[in-house]
Design a protein around this motif. Structure first.
Motif, PDB file in Angstrom:
ATOM      1  N   UNK A   1       0.834  -1.177   0.000  1.00 50.28           N
ATOM      2  CA  UNK A   1       0.000   0.000   0.000  1.00 50.28           C
ATOM      3  C   UNK A   1       0.885   1.250   0.000  1.00 50.28           C
ATOM      4  N   UNK A   2       0.540   2.219  -0.783  1.00 51.86           N
ATOM      5  CA  UNK A   2       1.319   3.440  -0.923  1.00 51.86           C
ATOM      6  C   UNK A   2       1.041   4.382   0.243  1.00 51.86           C
ATOM      7  N   UNK A   3       2.061   5.118   0.646  1.00 53.39           N
ATOM      8  CA  UNK A   3       1.899   6.116   1.693  1.00 53.39           C
ATOM      9  C   UNK A   3       1.574   7.491   1.121  1.00 53.39           C
ATOM     10  N   UNK A   4       1.485   7.602  -0.196  1.00 56.92           N
ATOM     11  CA  UNK A   4       1.206   8.902  -0.789  1.00 56.92           C
ATOM     12  C   UNK A   4      -0.249   9.289  -0.521  1.00 56.92           C
ATOM     13  N   UNK A   5      -0.477  10.567  -0.250  1.00 53.92           N
ATOM     14  CA  UNK A   5      -1.835  11.006   0.059  1.00 53.92           C
ATOM     15  C   UNK A   5      -2.750  10.898  -1.157  1.00 53.92           C
ATOM     16  N   UNK A   6      -4.018  10.670  -0.857  1.00 57.44           N
ATOM     17  CA  UNK A   6      -5.030  10.618  -1.916  1.00 57.44           C
ATOM     18  C   UNK A   6      -5.138  11.986  -2.575  1.00 57.44           C
ATOM     19  N   UNK A   7      -5.004  13.012  -1.767  1.00 58.14           N
ATOM     20  CA  UNK A   7      -5.211  14.380  -2.236  1.00 58.14           C
ATOM     21  C   UNK A   7      -4.178  15.256  -1.535  1.00 58.14           C
ATOM     22  N   UNK A   8      -3.374  15.967  -2.266  1.00 59.63           N
ATOM     23  CA  UNK A   8      -2.401  16.858  -1.634  1.00 59.63           C
ATOM     24  C   UNK A   8      -3.134  18.027  -0.982  1.00 59.63           C
ATOM     25  N   UNK A   9      -2.465  18.716  -0.096  1.00 60.92           N
ATOM     26  CA  UNK A   9      -3.075  19.865   0.557  1.00 60.92           C
ATOM     27  C   UNK A   9      -3.573  20.898  -0.434  1.00 60.92           C
ATOM     28  N   UNK A  10      -2.769  21.136  -1.481  1.00 59.66           N
ATOM     29  CA  UNK A  10      -3.160  22.132  -2.486  1.00 59.66           C
ATOM     30  C   UNK A  10      -4.397  21.680  -3.242  1.00 59.66           C
ATOM     31  N   UNK A  11      -4.432  20.401  -3.636  1.00 59.19           N
ATOM     32  CA  UNK A  11      -5.599  19.946  -4.395  1.00 59.19           C
ATOM     33  C   UNK A  11      -6.816  19.816  -3.489  1.00 59.19           C
ATOM     34  N   UNK A  12      -6.621  19.498  -2.196  1.00 61.54           N
ATOM     35  CA  UNK A  12      -7.741  19.463  -1.257  1.00 61.54           C
ATOM     36  C   UNK A  12      -8.320  20.868  -1.097  1.00 61.54           C
ATOM     37  N   UNK A  13      -7.453  21.841  -0.928  1.00 57.50           N
ATOM     38  CA  UNK A  13      -7.919  23.222  -0.807  1.00 57.50           C
ATOM     39  C   UNK A  13      -8.673  23.670  -2.042  1.00 57.50           C
ATOM     40  N   UNK A  14      -8.156  23.304  -3.216  1.00 60.07           N
ATOM     41  CA  UNK A  14      -8.827  23.656  -4.465  1.00 60.07           C
ATOM     42  C   UNK A  14     -10.192  22.983  -4.549  1.00 60.07           C
ATOM     43  N   UNK A  15     -10.263  21.713  -4.187  1.00 57.58           N
ATOM     44  CA  UNK A  15     -11.534  20.995  -4.229  1.00 57.58           C
ATOM     45  C   UNK A  15     -12.559  21.621  -3.282  1.00 57.58           C
ATOM     46  N   UNK A  16     -12.125  21.961  -2.086  1.00 61.92           N
ATOM     47  CA  UNK A  16     -13.038  22.594  -1.122  1.00 61.92           C
ATOM     48  C   UNK A  16     -13.527  23.936  -1.678  1.00 61.92           C
ATOM     49  N   UNK A  17     -12.617  24.701  -2.268  1.00 63.81           N
ATOM     50  CA  UNK A  17     -13.019  25.991  -2.857  1.00 63.81           C
ATOM     51  C   UNK A  17     -13.987  25.801  -4.019  1.00 63.81           C
ATOM     52  N   UNK A  18     -13.746  24.788  -4.862  1.00 57.89           N
ATOM     53  CA  UNK A  18     -14.646  24.520  -5.979  1.00 57.89           C
ATOM     54  C   UNK A  18     -16.039  24.137  -5.480  1.00 57.89           C
ATOM     55  N   UNK A  19     -16.090  23.331  -4.418  1.00 55.96           N
ATOM     56  CA  UNK A  19     -17.388  22.963  -3.844  1.00 55.96           C
ATOM     57  C   UNK A  19     -18.076  24.205  -3.290  1.00 55.96           C
ATOM     58  N   UNK A  20     -17.330  25.029  -2.569  1.00 57.80           N
ATOM     59  CA  UNK A  20     -17.904  26.256  -2.016  1.00 57.80           C
ATOM     60  C   UNK A  20     -18.434  27.168  -3.129  1.00 57.80           C
ATOM     61  N   UNK A  21     -17.635  27.373  -4.163  1.00 57.68           N
ATOM     62  CA  UNK A  21     -18.056  28.239  -5.262  1.00 57.68           C
ATOM     63  C   UNK A  21     -19.281  27.680  -5.980  1.00 57.68           C
ATOM     64  N   UNK A  22     -19.303  26.352  -6.173  1.00 54.98           N
ATOM     65  CA  UNK A  22     -20.447  25.722  -6.834  1.00 54.98           C
ATOM     66  C   UNK A  22     -21.704  25.853  -5.973  1.00 54.98           C
ATOM     67  N   UNK A  23     -21.552  25.704  -4.661  1.00 53.96           N
ATOM     68  CA  UNK A  23     -22.697  25.867  -3.751  1.00 53.96           C
ATOM     69  C   UNK A  23     -23.229  27.298  -3.812  1.00 53.96           C
ATOM     70  N   UNK A  24     -22.337  28.263  -3.777  1.00 56.54           N
ATOM     71  CA  UNK A  24     -22.774  29.666  -3.849  1.00 56.54           C
ATOM     72  C   UNK A  24     -23.500  29.951  -5.162  1.00 56.54           C
ATOM     73  N   UNK A  25     -22.928  29.487  -6.257  1.00 54.05           N
ATOM     74  CA  UNK A  25     -23.564  29.716  -7.560  1.00 54.05           C
ATOM     75  C   UNK A  25     -24.935  29.048  -7.604  1.00 54.05           C
ATOM     76  N   UNK A  26     -25.031  27.835  -7.079  1.00 58.89           N
ATOM     77  CA  UNK A  26     -26.319  27.128  -7.075  1.00 58.89           C
ATOM     78  C   UNK A  26     -27.331  27.861  -6.214  1.00 58.89           C
ATOM     79  N   UNK A  27     -26.860  28.381  -5.062  1.00 61.34           N
ATOM     80  CA  UNK A  27     -27.736  29.170  -4.192  1.00 61.34           C
ATOM     81  C   UNK A  27     -28.293  30.377  -4.936  1.00 61.34           C
TER      82      UNK A  27
END
Length: 149
Positions: free
Chosen positions: A1-27
């Motif tokens: 099993x690999x010890x590499x993260x599923x999602x790097x901190x940068x890509x996690x932050x980007x994903x969270x921001x994309x979800x937030x932006x999509x939620x705001x737009x949908x609202x």
């Protein structure tokens, strides 16, 4: 099993921001579809005021606005007859803000908009998955809120 993260901190932050932006737009689309001329900051302000009286500083923090921008937002809501501002009995320098009856009606209506947005966001997830997702997000938030030593 690999010890590499599923999602790097940068890509996690980007994903969270994309979800937030999509939620705001949908609202905003949902609010417009329901006939409400409100932006996301106005929605957050009305939603908070539906819980009771608040002050401008608290509302600015929730809506992520500067105090000046919150004052302008409150001016617009007051001009539309959705809020009233009154003196805080405990602090003569502060104002308490509350919804008018018209504001309370919009708050009830936008709560239904919120339910529709949540349903869209959670589409394809059963109740257990929804609850787990929320618990995991809360855990990530809490993990990042712990002061560094």
């Amino acid at each position: 099993m690999s010890n590499s993260p599923i999602c790097t901190g940068a890509s996690l932050g980007l994903l969270v921001r994309q979800v937030r932006d999509a939620m705001r737009a949908r609202w905003e689309r949902e609010l417009a579809r329901a006939g409400h001329d409100l932006n996301f900051s106005q929605f957050l302000t009305i939603k908070k005021l539906a819980d009771g009286v608040a002050n401008a500083t608290e509302l600015a923090r929730i809506a992520e606005l500067t105090p000046g921008a919150m004052t302008r937002l409150l001016d617009r809501l007051e001009a539309r007859g959705l809020i009233v501002r009154g003196a805080d009995p405990g602090d003569r320098r502060a104002l308490n803000i509350r919804l008018t009856e018209g504001g309370k009606q919009i708050a009830r209506d936008i709560a239904q908009c919120g339910e529709r947005v949540s349903e869209a966001a959670f589409a394809g997830l059963d109740e257990a998955q929804r609850a787990q997702f929320v618990r995991l997000l809360e855990q990530v938030r809490d993990n990042l809120s712990i002061p560094e030593t």
